[in-house]
Scaffold this active site. Structure first.
Site, PDB file in Angstrom:
ATOM      1  N   HIS A 100      -8.481 -31.338 -30.448  1.00  0.00           N
ATOM      2  CA  HIS A 100      -9.404 -30.265 -30.067  1.00  0.00           C
ATOM      3  C   HIS A 100     -10.289 -30.661 -28.891  1.00  0.00           C
ATOM      4  O   HIS A 100     -11.495 -30.437 -28.895  1.00  0.00           O
ATOM      5  CB  HIS A 100     -10.256 -29.846 -31.270  1.00  0.00           C
ATOM      6  CG  HIS A 100      -9.447 -29.369 -32.438  1.00  0.00           C
ATOM      7  ND1 HIS A 100      -8.549 -28.342 -32.337  1.00  0.00           N
ATOM      8  CD2 HIS A 100      -9.397 -29.787 -33.723  1.00  0.00           C
ATOM      9  CE1 HIS A 100      -7.968 -28.144 -33.518  1.00  0.00           C
ATOM     10  NE2 HIS A 100      -8.462 -29.008 -34.378  1.00  0.00           N
ATOM     11  N   LYS A 118       0.840  -1.204   0.000  1.00  0.00           N
ATOM     12  CA  LYS A 118       0.000   0.000   0.000  1.00  0.00           C
ATOM     13  C   LYS A 118       0.872   1.250   0.000  1.00  0.00           C
ATOM     14  O   LYS A 118       0.577   2.233  -0.693  1.00  0.00           O
ATOM     15  CB  LYS A 118      -0.916   0.000   1.221  1.00  0.00           C
ATOM     16  CG  LYS A 118      -1.735   1.294   1.338  1.00  0.00           C
ATOM     17  CD  LYS A 118      -2.735   1.253   2.475  1.00  0.00           C
ATOM     18  CE  LYS A 118      -3.517   2.569   2.533  1.00  0.00           C
ATOM     19  NZ  LYS A 118      -4.601   2.549   3.538  1.00  0.00           N
TER      20      LYS A 118
END
Length: 538
Positions: free
Chosen positions: A290, A149
């Site tokens: 696939h 922070k």
């Protein structure tokens, strides 16, 4: 209530003169700290980290000397103190903050080096409840978040891999870190604590059997940045979340090019499918393209199973993924490398097999160590616009189901074995799914169609194409059995399978027209069993 910012500009460069270091993973620690001291950085540390630094002959101050308060409660309380967090959170351009620091004797920290208790490792290793809870870090995340922070004034390092980058930045800026660099460190720090808390909350939900927590968090660590995603215009990366389930995320890659986005997706599908087959009972091979199987078979050997799987659709197998449920041996490897294959994944591989595969430099060989348990609980996650769809893994197993014969004719033993085989495969085929099987091998697969009858017809047509390519007089669907992942809403899908030569059917049942479908099966003289379990896969 939101806190109003005073809009004090952050300095571009912050000189690093004092560092707070507390790490669980001590990889590279001593070399890093020694390099910091060469820049004149004062080192403050805690517990085992302080001991390791001191034993290396490096001057270090214990955090208890800073706070005037000893570590207590087995080290649970040592850094949660104003003289620590004040030094992390103070806005140095704020006169009130500066006055508070003078009033209370608080000295600032410019660099914080923290990595957290190994909660994820303990969870992965199956630690008991008490041990897992004890490895939930409190002080570490608090310091990381405070420093991140206040990145306007503090650099926070949470990953030993970043030590060289920090030292390089200090060299470039004569002992200082730039604002942009501190910003990037802060971003990584918040991501780290987010993933850490996600692992903890996920463990609690799993341990306490909380099916749908009000707040659900997922996190992961970057494993690989890819050249692109499903398509070249899409960015992609691979993250691992610490789940010990054997598979593509935990496997060792022995050789070959870096895995692509599609490779990882397809390899996962292949290995999950082949895990349905107990290696103590039979050898099994799945060939995936696939994310759908184009051939699956079991046999006395992996070579036998591979050749039977390949025969189902040799055209689609080109450029596919091959998954095996046993140790890859030389005989199977010699067959697999005869056509272009993207990836081979197996629990293990013999030295001879590894040498054979090595001749194909681009072929990836992955060793997973073991098979995933198809019955194990777990979660699957899919993103949608604005949210996530989360569900339990489809861990239904046909061998655990109470199969119900609904036709006048019951399946023969051979048909029943093939029916179970086919339903295992249907679970891993995109819906609507139709799978024809004969003698422990797929002979036709229809996947991903909007109509179940279309899937049935496509599977039959592909079987006919494969028969023609192999020089057979008739498709292997003659005398086969067929599985459907969901019920037949009408009799047309079943009749299409009958036309293709199927003699027995397995499906969940549950349609409003079940009676019509059963009557059609009886009229055709075929056997049909209901599973009572659906396997949609979207």
């Amino acid at each position: 209530m939101a806190v109003v910012s005073k809009n004090i500009p952050a300095p571009d460069l912050v000189s690093i003169s004092r560092a707070l270091i507390s790490v669980s993973d001590k990889t590279g620690l001593i070399d890093f700290v020694r390099a910091l001291t060469k820049h004149g950085v004062e080192i403050v540390s805690t517990g085992g980290t302080r001991k390791a630094i001191a034993e290396a002959g490096i001057a270090v101050t214990d955090v208890s000397e800073v706070t005037g308060f000893p570590e207590i409660m087995d080290g649970r309380v040592k850094t949660l103190h104003p003289l620590v967090h004040g030094g992390l959170l103070a806005v140095r351009g704020d006169q009130d903050h500066q006055q508070a620091m003078r009033d209370h004797g608080i000295r600032p920290f410019d660099l914080v080096v923290i990595n957290l208790y190994p909660f994820e490792d303990v969870r992965r290793a199956g630690g008991d409840y008490a041990a897992t809870v004890e490895n939930i870090d409190i002080g570490g995340p608090a310091m990381v978040r405070a420093s991140a922070k206040n990145h306007a004034y503090v650099g926070v390092v949470t990953d030993p891999a970043d030590y060289p980058l920090v030292l390089e930045a200090l060299e470039e800026n004569t002992g200082s870190l730039s604002y942009q660099f501190r910003q990037k460190l802060a971003a990584k720090a918040f991501a780290r604590t987010a993933a850490y808390d996600a692992a903890i909350s996920g463990w609690f939900a799993e341990t306490l059997a909380i099916e749908h927590p009000v707040w659900r968090a997922f996190g992961g660590r970057l494993e690989q940045v890819m050249r692109y995603g499903e398509n070249p215009h899409q960015d992609a990366a691979f993250y691992v979340n610490g789940d010990p389930r054997p598979g593509v995320a935990t496997a060792r890659q022995l050789q070959g090019k870096q895995l692509s986005y599609n490779n990882i997706n397809d390899t996962d599908a292949a290995y999950e499918l082949v895990s349905e087959f107990d290696p103590a009972r039979t050898a099994a091979v799945a060939i995936i393209k696939h994310a759908n199987p184009c051939g699956v078979a079991e046999g006395a050997t992996l070579k036998d199973a591979y050749l039977k799987a390949l025969a189902c659709d040799p055209v689609s197998a080109f450029g596919g993924i091959v998954a095996l449920n046993r140790t890859l041996d030389a005989e199977a490897a010699e067959e697999i490398v005869k056509i272009f294959t993207e990836v081979i994944i197996a629990p293990d591989a013999t030295d001879e097999a590894v040498a054979i595969v090595a001749a194909k430099k681009n072929l990836r060989l992955l060793i997973a160590g073991s098979l995933p348990d198809p019955r194990a609980a777990g979660l699957t996650v899919k993103s949608v616009s604005g949210g996530l769809l989360v569900q339990s893994r489809d861990n239904g197993a046909v061998d655990d189901l109470d199969l119900k014969v609904v036709t006048k004719r019951a399946p023969t033993d051979r048909e029943l074995a093939d029916l179970k085989f086919a339903f295992r495969i249907a679970k891993h085929v995109k819906s609507n799914a139709i799978v024809y099987v004969r003698d422990g091998a797929t002979v036709g697969i229809g996947a991903g169609q909007m109509s179940r009858v279309d899937s049935s017809r496509i599977a039959a047509r592909k079987a006919a194409d494969a028969a023609e390519a192999a020089g057979l007089k008739e498709p292997m669907t003659i005398g086969s059995v067929v599985a459907s992942d969901a019920f037949f809403p009408f009799a047309d899908g079943l009749l299409s399978a009958v036309e293709a030569g199927a003699t027995a059917v397995i499906q969940p049942g549950g349609s409003m027209r079940d009676d019509e479908v059963i009557a059609a099966a009886d009229e055709a003289g075929i056997a049909m069993v209901f599973t009572g379990m659906r396997h949609f896969r979207h």
